[in-house]
Design an enzyme around this catalytic site. Structure first.
Site, PDB file in Angstrom:
ATOM      1  CE1 TYR A   1      42.008  38.229  40.753  1.00 27.95           C
ATOM      2  CE2 TYR A   1      41.079  37.255  38.754  1.00 27.95           C
ATOM      3  CZ  TYR A   1      42.099  37.334  39.692  1.00 27.95           C
ATOM      4  OH  TYR A   1      43.206  36.533  39.577  1.00 27.95           O
TER       5      TYR A   1
ATOM      6  CG  HIS B   1      44.618  42.913  40.965  1.00 28.02           C
ATOM      7  ND1 HIS B   1      43.511  42.113  41.056  1.00 28.02           N
ATOM      8  CD2 HIS B   1      45.645  42.221  41.524  1.00 28.02           C
ATOM      9  CE1 HIS B   1      43.854  40.980  41.653  1.00 28.02           C
ATOM     10  NE2 HIS B   1      45.135  41.017  41.929  1.00 28.02           N
TER      11      HIS B   1
END
Length: 334
Positions: A260, A310
């Site tokens: 995400y 990430h």
């Protein structure tokens, strides 16, 4: 009658008619100024339609031929949650719950209802138009801010968006002193002053329950790690990052890279959707290629680049593309 006399009479007659017509036109427009209405209406409409979508020198929403930005930018998706837009599709809800693997979430609808009994249910930042020029500074936490002396430039923006810890005391010359919006999640929460808007990024239903608890009873002390039970914040200025917008950022802008988006990238996309001009500070590595926070020593380099969730390189490349497309202005620091 001689030729000179005839010419003289003709001149006098033409002058008489000119004076008569001018007098009539003036007196008529005093009674009915509509003829001037049409003249100035066309002039005003020309000015209006020749103006851009905002009053800034350059507007993020400026229509242009570049397809890269146009294919990704969807102004119809509002970044902040309200009661009205809180209803999530099954696909969005499943994706959102998957982010931190919440296995037995509380009833989402009931939690949202309780949430908006504590914080305002307002639709904000929908005032975009040719009269508005909202300038925003998105201030990341990179060590490249050290020695940058960007403080004055950051503080001059209408909105100053910071994230997570982001201390300013002692760093004002480089990072500024103002904060209008502070983006955080339960595990990164800090106390705020009464003038700052807390922007919560929820990764799960429990995060929405946490903000209610943190502003009232303080009963929630654990998510997947221990969290602050109570925080100082103005509950009338608390905003919730929409899960639907969260998913839009991940799919449209990151194209599924990473698990995400980072808080920094989510903050950047928030600014792109609520501001007309965006300046970005404190993103990326410092001049030596080190990735660290500006309040840390360099021996912690790399501490926030590879978190396992990430894709920092991909996010930074997208940020550079936004700058290349003149949608944001990047200040790369030192």
């Amino acid at each position: 009658m001689s030729l000179p006399k005839r010419r003289k009479v003709r001149t006098l007659v033409l002058l008489f008619f000119a004076i008569t017509f001018t007098t009539f036109l003036f007196s008529y427009t005093l009674r009915d100024p509509s003829i001037y209405f049409f003249k100035y209406a066309f002039r005003l409409s020309d000015n209006f339609f020749s103006r851009g979508p905002c009053a800034c020198r350059r507007c993020i929403a400026e229509p242009e031929d570049e397809s890269w930005f146009a294919e990704r930018f969807n102004q119809s998706i509002h970044p902040l949650m309200t009661r009205e837009n809180s209803v999530l599709s099954d696909d969005t809800f499943r994706w959102w719950q998957w982010l931190q693997s919440e296995r037995q979430p509380a009833n989402f609808t009931e939690v949202v209802e309780e949430l908006f009994q504590v914080i305002p249910d307002e639709v904000l930042y929908m005032d975009a138009g040719p009269e508005r020029c909202r300038t925003c500074a998105v201030v990341g936490n990179s060590g490249n801010l050290k020695g940058s002396r960007y403080g004055a430039a950051i503080d001059s923006s209408d909105l100053v968006i910071r994230m997570n810890q982001a201390p300013t005391s002692g760093f004002e010359e480089d990072v500024g002193a103002r904060t209008t919006h502070h983006v955080m999640y339960p595990e990164s929460a800090i106390d705020l002053d009464n003038a700052t808007s807390l922007v919560l990024i929820p990764f799960k239903t429990l995060d929405l329950q946490w903000i209610v608890s943190a502003l009232t009873t303080g009963t929630i002390t654990q998510t997947y790690i221990p969290v602050t039970a109570r925080i100082k914040a103005n509950k009338d200025k608390v905003l919730i990052y929409s899960p639907a917008f969260f998913k839009y950022v991940y799919e449209s802008w990151l194209e599924g890279h990473g698990r995400y988006p980072s808080t920094g990238f989510l903050s950047l996309l928030l600014a792109i959707h609520i501001c007309d001009e965006v300046s970005v500070f404190g993103f990326g590595a410092d001049q030596y290629g080190n990735w660290h926070h500006y309040w840390e020593e360099n021996h912690l380099a790399g501490a926030f680049r590879h978190t396992g969730v990430h894709d920092g390189d991909y996010e930074y490349n997208v940020t550079l593309l936004l700058a290349d497309n003149n949608k944001i202005q990047m200040f790369k620091g030192r």
